[in-house]
Design a protein around this motif. Sequence first.
Motif, PDB file in Angstrom:
ATOM      1  N   UNK A 166       0.807  -1.220   0.000  1.00  0.00           N
ATOM      2  CA  UNK A 166       0.000   0.000   0.000  1.00  0.00           C
ATOM      3  C   UNK A 166       0.842   1.274   0.000  1.00  0.00           C
ATOM      4  N   UNK A 167       1.881   1.291   0.816  1.00  0.00           N
ATOM      5  CA  UNK A 167       2.720   2.475   0.951  1.00  0.00           C
ATOM      6  C   UNK A 167       3.865   2.447  -0.043  1.00  0.00           C
ATOM      7  N   UNK A 168       4.335   1.243  -0.329  1.00  0.00           N
ATOM      8  CA  UNK A 168       5.469   1.089  -1.224  1.00  0.00           C
ATOM      9  C   UNK A 168       6.736   0.790  -0.453  1.00  0.00           C
ATOM     10  N   UNK A 169       7.569  -0.049  -1.024  1.00  0.00           N
ATOM     11  CA  UNK A 169       8.865  -0.346  -0.438  1.00  0.00           C
ATOM     12  C   UNK A 169       9.917   0.486  -1.154  1.00  0.00           C
ATOM     13  N   UNK A 170      10.935   0.890  -0.427  1.00  0.00           N
ATOM     14  CA  UNK A 170      11.990   1.671  -1.049  1.00  0.00           C
ATOM     15  C   UNK A 170      12.628   2.606  -0.060  1.00  0.00           C
ATOM     16  N   UNK A 171      13.493   3.472  -0.565  1.00  0.00           N
ATOM     17  CA  UNK A 171      14.188   4.443   0.267  1.00  0.00           C
ATOM     18  C   UNK A 171      13.293   5.646   0.545  1.00  0.00           C
ATOM     19  N   UNK A 172      13.113   5.949   1.809  1.00  0.00           N
ATOM     20  CA  UNK A 172      12.408   7.155   2.211  1.00  0.00           C
ATOM     21  C   UNK A 172      13.458   8.209   2.541  1.00  0.00           C
ATOM     22  N   UNK A 173      13.386   9.335   1.858  1.00  0.00           N
ATOM     23  CA  UNK A 173      14.320  10.423   2.112  1.00  0.00           C
ATOM     24  C   UNK A 173      13.636  11.481   2.974  1.00  0.00           C
ATOM     25  N   UNK A 174      14.226  11.783   4.119  1.00  0.00           N
ATOM     26  CA  UNK A 174      13.700  12.821   5.002  1.00  0.00           C
ATOM     27  C   UNK A 174      14.295  14.169   4.604  1.00  0.00           C
ATOM     28  N   UNK A 175      13.472  15.212   4.690  1.00  0.00           N
ATOM     29  CA  UNK A 175      13.929  16.578   4.464  1.00  0.00           C
ATOM     30  C   UNK A 175      13.827  17.351   5.780  1.00  0.00           C
ATOM     31  N   UNK A 176      14.807  18.191   6.036  1.00  0.00           N
ATOM     32  CA  UNK A 176      14.834  18.975   7.267  1.00  0.00           C
ATOM     33  C   UNK A 176      13.825  20.117   7.200  1.00  0.00           C
ATOM     34  N   UNK A 177      13.121  20.341   8.300  1.00  0.00           N
ATOM     35  CA  UNK A 177      12.147  21.427   8.394  1.00  0.00           C
ATOM     36  C   UNK A 177      12.372  22.184   9.698  1.00  0.00           C
ATOM     37  N   UNK A 178      12.644  23.473   9.588  1.00  0.00           N
ATOM     38  CA  UNK A 178      12.881  24.277  10.783  1.00  0.00           C
ATOM     39  C   UNK A 178      11.640  24.321  11.660  1.00  0.00           C
TER      40      UNK A 178
END
Length: 231
Positions: A166-178
């Motif tokens: 449902x969500x998908x397998x793979x690399x999740x990249x996080x982005x920084x948020x102030x």
Amino acid sequence: MSEDVPVKGLRRVELRSNDPAGSAEYYRSLFGWIVMSADDGTLRCWVGDRLAALIRRPADWETPGWHPVLGGRPTALLADPTGVTATLDPGRVRHGPWAPAPRHGEPCWLELMTADTTDDYWTRHLAWTVRADSDVKPFALYDAPDDTGARAIAGRLLVDTVTAANVGAGWMCYLAATDITLVTDTAVAGGATLLIEPREAPTGVIAAFADPYGTVCTLLEDPAGWGGAWS
């Protein structure tokens, strides 16, 4: 570079979008990216002097979404036994545990979501080691060692097959948020669907939304270093 030398971070992430211009404008509104067109038709998105992301249309065989481009090795495309891919690209690593602290809108963590343990593949090809986390049984860390000691470079989370489908397998990249609440509110106002409200996680305060083009974006609030708390 020899394969026994560990890959120590990202050169950039790629956002493979069926509407590159729309995606670039959307994320520019969230993170203030400086977006520049390249001769090859890609859109290069900068935070100061560091390339945060490259946005382009996916090839016929590529899946839309985020894709990690890891630095420090000859160019190659890696694909593990489940089909999860990452690209190797020679040159300077801009994001990772040995790079400067992530700024607002920059990649700040990688996490492999998978229904099958493929640790052997990634550790063999990237010279990483695995560190199990006793408090979160399905979770492990990939460490990149050097003369100063090993540092966490990515996480690996085992999910069930239903979640993977449902969500998908793979690399999740996080982005920084102030300010993670401000970013998620702005994202939703611009047409995103909030998937995870801001909440505490082992990395710090995280949130996730699906952008108007269907890409899932994960945020980590004001990380002091690569991986937030893992740094």
